[in-house]
Design a protein around this motif. Sequence first.
Motif, PDB file in Angstrom:
ATOM      1  N   UNK A  88     -14.347  15.816   0.354  1.00 17.39           N
ATOM      2  CA  UNK A  88     -13.639  14.541   0.413  1.00 17.39           C
ATOM      3  C   UNK A  88     -12.253  14.768   0.976  1.00 17.39           C
ATOM      4  N   UNK A  89     -11.955  14.120   2.079  1.00 14.99           N
ATOM      5  CA  UNK A  89     -10.655  14.278   2.695  1.00 14.99           C
ATOM      6  C   UNK A  89      -9.583  13.586   1.854  1.00 14.99           C
ATOM      7  N   UNK A  90      -8.353  14.174   1.790  1.00 16.72           N
ATOM      8  CA  UNK A  90      -7.281  13.533   1.047  1.00 16.72           C
ATOM      9  C   UNK A  90      -6.922  12.182   1.643  1.00 16.72           C
ATOM     10  N   UNK A  91      -6.324  11.351   0.818  1.00 13.53           N
ATOM     11  CA  UNK A  91      -5.877  10.051   1.311  1.00 13.53           C
ATOM     12  C   UNK A  91      -4.777  10.250   2.346  1.00 13.53           C
ATOM     13  N   UNK A  92      -4.546   9.218   3.145  1.00 16.74           N
ATOM     14  CA  UNK A  92      -3.533   9.298   4.183  1.00 16.74           C
ATOM     15  C   UNK A  92      -2.182   9.617   3.563  1.00 16.74           C
ATOM     16  N   UNK A  93      -1.445  10.630   4.066  1.00 12.27           N
ATOM     17  CA  UNK A  93      -0.147  10.985   3.489  1.00 12.27           C
ATOM     18  C   UNK A  93       0.881   9.905   3.745  1.00 12.27           C
ATOM     19  N   UNK A  94       1.929   9.876   2.898  1.00 12.51           N
ATOM     20  CA  UNK A  94       2.986   8.898   3.086  1.00 12.51           C
ATOM     21  C   UNK A  94       3.697   9.118   4.405  1.00 12.51           C
ATOM     22  N   UNK A 227       0.837  13.130  -6.859  1.00  9.65           N
ATOM     23  CA  UNK A 227       2.200  12.621  -6.928  1.00  9.65           C
ATOM     24  C   UNK A 227       2.724  12.879  -8.336  1.00  9.65           C
ATOM     25  N   UNK A 228       3.939  13.433  -8.428  1.00  5.28           N
ATOM     26  CA  UNK A 228       4.576  13.667  -9.722  1.00  5.28           C
ATOM     27  C   UNK A 228       5.912  12.936  -9.726  1.00  5.28           C
ATOM     28  N   UNK A 229       6.054  11.969 -10.638  1.00  6.47           N
ATOM     29  CA  UNK A 229       7.283  11.205 -10.790  1.00  6.47           C
ATOM     30  C   UNK A 229       7.926  11.605 -12.102  1.00  6.47           C
ATOM     31  N   UNK A 230       9.199  12.005 -12.058  1.00  6.19           N
ATOM     32  CA  UNK A 230       9.871  12.502 -13.266  1.00  6.19           C
ATOM     33  C   UNK A 230      11.212  11.810 -13.467  1.00  6.19           C
ATOM     34  N   UNK A 231      11.671  11.843 -14.735  1.00  8.44           N
ATOM     35  CA  UNK A 231      12.997  11.340 -15.069  1.00  8.44           C
ATOM     36  C   UNK A 231      13.042   9.854 -15.365  1.00  8.44           C
ATOM     37  N   UNK A 251      -4.481  11.347  -6.698  1.00  6.31           N
ATOM     38  CA  UNK A 251      -4.900  10.215  -5.870  1.00  6.31           C
ATOM     39  C   UNK A 251      -6.396  10.266  -5.543  1.00  6.31           C
ATOM     40  N   UNK A 252      -6.950  11.467  -5.388  1.00  4.53           N
ATOM     41  CA  UNK A 252      -8.356  11.579  -5.006  1.00  4.53           C
ATOM     42  C   UNK A 252      -9.278  11.050  -6.099  1.00  4.53           C
ATOM     43  N   UNK A 253      -8.931  11.337  -7.368  1.00  6.29           N
ATOM     44  CA  UNK A 253      -9.785  10.939  -8.487  1.00  6.29           C
ATOM     45  C   UNK A 253      -9.338   9.630  -9.130  1.00  6.29           C
ATOM     46  N   UNK A 254      -8.111   9.190  -8.813  1.00  7.79           N
ATOM     47  CA  UNK A 254      -7.590   7.989  -9.448  1.00  7.79           C
ATOM     48  C   UNK A 254      -7.069   8.231 -10.854  1.00  7.79           C
ATOM     49  N   UNK A 255      -6.922   9.502 -11.260  1.00  3.07           N
ATOM     50  CA  UNK A 255      -6.475   9.841 -12.602  1.00  3.07           C
ATOM     51  C   UNK A 255      -4.944   9.756 -12.689  1.00  3.07           C
ATOM     52  N   UNK A 256      -4.451   9.113 -13.747  1.00  3.33           N
ATOM     53  CA  UNK A 256      -3.022   8.966 -13.973  1.00  3.33           C
ATOM     54  C   UNK A 256      -2.686   9.384 -15.387  1.00  3.33           C
ATOM     55  N   UNK A 257      -1.595  10.166 -15.530  1.00  4.18           N
ATOM     56  CA  UNK A 257      -1.180  10.629 -16.859  1.00  4.18           C
ATOM     57  C   UNK A 257       0.317  10.425 -17.010  1.00  4.18           C
ATOM     58  N   UNK A 258       0.725   9.719 -18.067  1.00  5.08           N
ATOM     59  CA  UNK A 258       2.126   9.501 -18.374  1.00  5.08           C
ATOM     60  C   UNK A 258       2.443  10.221 -19.675  1.00  5.08           C
ATOM     61  N   UNK A 259       3.501  11.045 -19.667  1.00  3.77           N
ATOM     62  CA  UNK A 259       3.837  11.828 -20.866  1.00  3.77           C
ATOM     63  C   UNK A 259       5.343  11.849 -21.078  1.00  3.77           C
TER      64      UNK A 259
END
Length: 262
Positions: A88-94, A227-231, A251-259
């Motif tokens: 599976x090819x990665x999604x289009x980069x930003x 993608x990793x968003x911090x702070x 992004x490939x699996x649609x998995x999101x984790x907020x901690x």
Amino acid sequence: QLELTGGIDIVADSGLKAKMSTATIQTNDNIISSKEPVLVEMPSGTIRSNEMRILSKSREIAFVNDVKAHLLPAKPDAAAENAPRPAKQPATPMFGGGEGPIDITANRLDIDDTDKTATFTGNVKARQGDAALATAALEVQYEGGDTGAAGSATAANPGAGTKIKRIFSKSPVVMTRAPQDRVTGASFDYDAIKQVAIVDGDVEMTSGTDRSATGDRATVDQQADTILLTGSVVAIQGRNQLRGERLYVERATGRTQLSSPV
């Protein structure tokens, strides 16, 4: 000082070709300048502008007024070319990833082939496929593309055989990707070798009309497609709002984790 008119072609052994309708050559200082539209073609792409100034001794070129650059990425080596592709090819980069050309427009472009830098300034807009970036100033660091022996023609050859190493901006940036993805921040730094982009300072990410997230820093790993968003992260989807310190998205699996820290 020589004044040339009637169409001037500069051809270098490296493959560079420069076309202009008029030119002034200051022979003592090894300076070539033109205040008429110019076109520079080289193996790594083309550059157009309404004015150009070549400083052969210091290996610098300034393109001024309505600068349009069309940059071609370096071709992968044989090993990378023959490497197995993921199922599976990665999604289009930003921005900055992929194999497509990069088109950049700006008011001015300064190339220093000694330091291997190309600096775009003034209303900079870059596009690669369906991804785009807008900022006040954008610097590109590259390797290769030596100008070779001293001389007016060869010194006008930054970029031949070059490979982009880094693209960064210390000014606020706006990145978009069709159809509805948008990222803004105070600065942007893309490592073209590792294919990792970092957006720093007051980061805001939106996708569609009902999904958004804010934080201090976003790290986009285009090879891992994460993608990793911090702070001080705030994630919003519809009427739901979540807060934490670390938002990780596959992004490939649609998995999101907020901690948050324990």
